[in-house]
Design a protein around this motif. Structure first.
Motif, PDB file in Angstrom:
ATOM      1  N   VAL A  84      23.275 -66.139  66.760  1.00  0.00           N
ATOM      2  CA  VAL A  84      23.525 -65.745  67.636  1.00  0.00           C
ATOM      3  C   VAL A  84      21.965 -65.521  67.318  1.00  0.00           C
ATOM      4  N   ILE A  95      23.708 -55.687  63.965  1.00  0.00           N
ATOM      5  CA  ILE A  95      24.116 -55.664  65.110  1.00  0.00           C
ATOM      6  C   ILE A  95      26.186 -55.296  64.458  1.00  0.00           C
ATOM      7  N   THR A  96      26.365 -55.961  63.847  1.00  0.00           N
ATOM      8  CA  THR A  96      27.450 -55.780  63.413  1.00  0.00           C
ATOM      9  C   THR A  96      27.901 -54.635  64.219  1.00  0.00           C
ATOM     10  N   VAL A  99      28.638 -54.915  67.305  1.00  0.00           N
ATOM     11  CA  VAL A  99      29.735 -55.374  68.061  1.00  0.00           C
ATOM     12  C   VAL A  99      30.995 -54.558  67.901  1.00  0.00           C
ATOM     13  N   ARG A 100      30.921 -53.827  66.054  1.00  0.00           N
ATOM     14  CA  ARG A 100      32.575 -53.722  65.760  1.00  0.00           C
ATOM     15  C   ARG A 100      33.590 -52.751  66.973  1.00  0.00           C
ATOM     16  N   PHE A 102      33.660 -52.966  70.129  1.00  0.00           N
ATOM     17  CA  PHE A 102      34.155 -53.117  71.140  1.00  0.00           C
ATOM     18  C   PHE A 102      35.280 -53.496  70.551  1.00  0.00           C
ATOM     19  N   TYR A 103      35.907 -54.063  69.656  1.00  0.00           N
ATOM     20  CA  TYR A 103      37.744 -54.582  69.116  1.00  0.00           C
ATOM     21  C   TYR A 103      38.188 -53.408  68.578  1.00  0.00           C
ATOM     22  N   TRP A 106      38.560 -54.441  64.618  1.00  0.00           N
ATOM     23  CA  TRP A 106      37.770 -55.189  63.963  1.00  0.00           C
ATOM     24  C   TRP A 106      38.427 -54.896  62.800  1.00  0.00           C
ATOM     25  N   TYR A 111      35.750 -58.246  57.719  1.00  0.00           N
ATOM     26  CA  TYR A 111      34.203 -59.378  57.995  1.00  0.00           C
ATOM     27  C   TYR A 111      33.390 -59.316  56.407  1.00  0.00           C
ATOM     28  N   SER A 138      27.728 -65.873  63.882  1.00  0.00           N
ATOM     29  CA  SER A 138      27.449 -65.813  64.988  1.00  0.00           C
ATOM     30  C   SER A 138      29.813 -66.044  64.845  1.00  0.00           C
ATOM     31  N   LEU A 141      31.137 -62.895  63.946  1.00  0.00           N
ATOM     32  CA  LEU A 141      31.419 -62.385  64.861  1.00  0.00           C
ATOM     33  C   LEU A 141      33.237 -62.375  65.464  1.00  0.00           C
ATOM     34  N   HIS A 145      38.143 -59.880  64.559  1.00  0.00           N
ATOM     35  CA  HIS A 145      38.873 -58.741  64.933  1.00  0.00           C
ATOM     36  C   HIS A 145      40.435 -58.800  65.008  1.00  0.00           C
TER      37      HIS A 145
END
Lengths: 283, 124
Positions: A84, A95-96, A99-100, A102-103, A106, A111, A138, A141, A145
């Motif tokens: 990252v 950041i998590t 990102v989470r 989007f899925y 998740w 995680y 990285s 992440l 998911h």
């Protein structure tokens, strides 16, 4: 079942071309993607994921056309391209959180199990992480998911031998159920000698080989002999190195016929790469 | 329990090493007939070897009658009679010996010299 199929992928840059890159990966296996620096590994992986637009070619994931089902299929894929290196002033916890979302699949528990496994501290900012830690974050992440397919660009780079070994162990755990596959690029071929089921080898934008690792190694021999023997054998060799007392070279097993008296050993993946690169690669 | 240890330094391909070790244990009676072999993917993970490599070794074991597969249940050690075992042992011996003897011949050893050498090293 084929999880990923890449067919005649082409991508041109002013000074570099991916030419008819084709390979496929079945469910339940690990494929190592090898090649020298600048051979086209990252460009291939990015073109597969449509992170750079391809010029032509077909990508199929789980039997579906990737371009037409990009958003849905990206749910099934975990990707990492290096450590990252964005939002370096931001805590990784934050950041998590981004990102989470989007899925759909998740999994927070999963995680946190990776955060713990990799000894990551969520309250740290990206800039406070070592390069190895950035790679691990990285990966976390990419792994959280329930992706069926992992596409990892140099996941072992920047990791010390112990961390690399742990990661390869994790890869084998992930594919154990036969439902997941991993495609990962590396130039540390020793990572692949044992755990990879398949090897795809790219040189200068061309796929040189894409097959089962054991078959690939079985198909070649490193031969050693005298300078006189070299002149006889030269047309059959992929490439050779001459030293003061003789030569070593790489040859396909079928081209060795009639020369069984030569010292011939199965090559390592690294030797295959070195001789092909010496030859000029890709043809 | 099945025992497998892979040598990274050996020139023998890994699937050959696995085949040799498992078939050896079957021939010596250390793995009883009907013993279930662990699933291929578990063996791969434990030994840190590719799934396909293990598959290949298992396929060879099956082809030569050391193990059999029951679909959906796994692989099992075949019920070999004492005669079968002796037969397999002699054919494994023959296969290896043929190569070794060709090598000794290439060194110019006579039959007598080979036999003397075997005697010497067997008792060592």
């Amino acid at each position: 079942m084929t999880l990923l199929n890449v067919e005649k992928l082409n991508k041109s840059y002013p000074s570099f071309h991916l030419k008819d890159v084709s390979f496929s990966l079945d469910t339940g296996y690990i494929m190592g993607f090898i090649g020298s620096n600048g051979a086209g590994k990252t460009t291939t992986l990015k073109s597969i994921m449509n992170l750079v637009p391809k010029d032509s070619g077909n990508i199929t994931v789980l039997g579906k056309d990737f371009t037409q089902n990009e958003i849905a299929l990206k749910q099934e894929i975990g990707i990492m391209f290096g450590g990252v290196d964005y939002y370096t002033k931001t805590k990784i916890k934050k950041i998590t959180e981004v990102v989470r979302r989007f899925y759909c699949n998740w999994d927070d528990a999963l995680y946190h199990s990776y955060i713990k496994r990799f000894s990551l501290d969520e309250s740290k900012k990206v800039e406070e992480l070592s390069s190895g830690m950035r790679v691990k974050y990285s990966l976390t992440l990419a792994l959280s998911h329930h992706a069926r397919l992992l596409i990892l660009d140099e996941p072992t780079s920047g990791l010390d031998p112990v961390a690399r070994d742990n990661l390869l162990e994790l890869f084998q755990e992930i594919i154990e159920d036969g439902e997941h596959s991993i495609l990962f690029s590396t130039h540390i071929t020793s990572d692949l000698e044992k755990c990879a089921d398949y090897i795809t080898y790219i040189e200068n934008g061309h796929i040189v080989e894409s097959r089962e690792k054991d078959d690939l190694i079985d198909a070649y021999r490193v031969v050693k002999g005298t300078r006189d023997q070299l002149s006889m054998l030269a047309p059959n060799l992929i490439a050779s190195k001459v030293h003061a007392f003789g030569f070593t070279g790489l040859i396909k097993v079928e081209d060795l016929a009639g020369n069984e008296n030569l010292v011939a050993e199965p090559p390592s993946l690294e030797e295959i790469m070195i001789y092909y690169a010496k030859k000029g690669g890709g043809t | 329990m099945i025992n497998i240890n892979i040598s990274g330094a050996s020139k023998k391909p890994i699937y050959q090493q696995i085949f040799d070790q498992v078939s050896g244990q079957i021939v010596r009676g250390e793995l009883a007939p009907g013993t279930m072999l662990p699933p291929i993917r578990t063996v791969a993970k434990e030994l840190r070897i590719s799934v396909i490599t293990i598959k290949k070794a298992w396929e060879d074991l099956e082809r030569l009658g050391f193990i059999y597969t029951m679909v959906g249940r796994g692989c099992f050690v075949a019920d070999l009679t004492a005669g079968d075992l002796m037969g397999k042992r002699s054919s494994m011996l023959a296969e290896k010996l043929e190569k070794d003897i060709a090598y000794y011949k290439s060194l110019g050893l006579t039959l007598h010299e080979i036999i003397e050498a075997v005697k010497k090293y067997y008792s060592n």
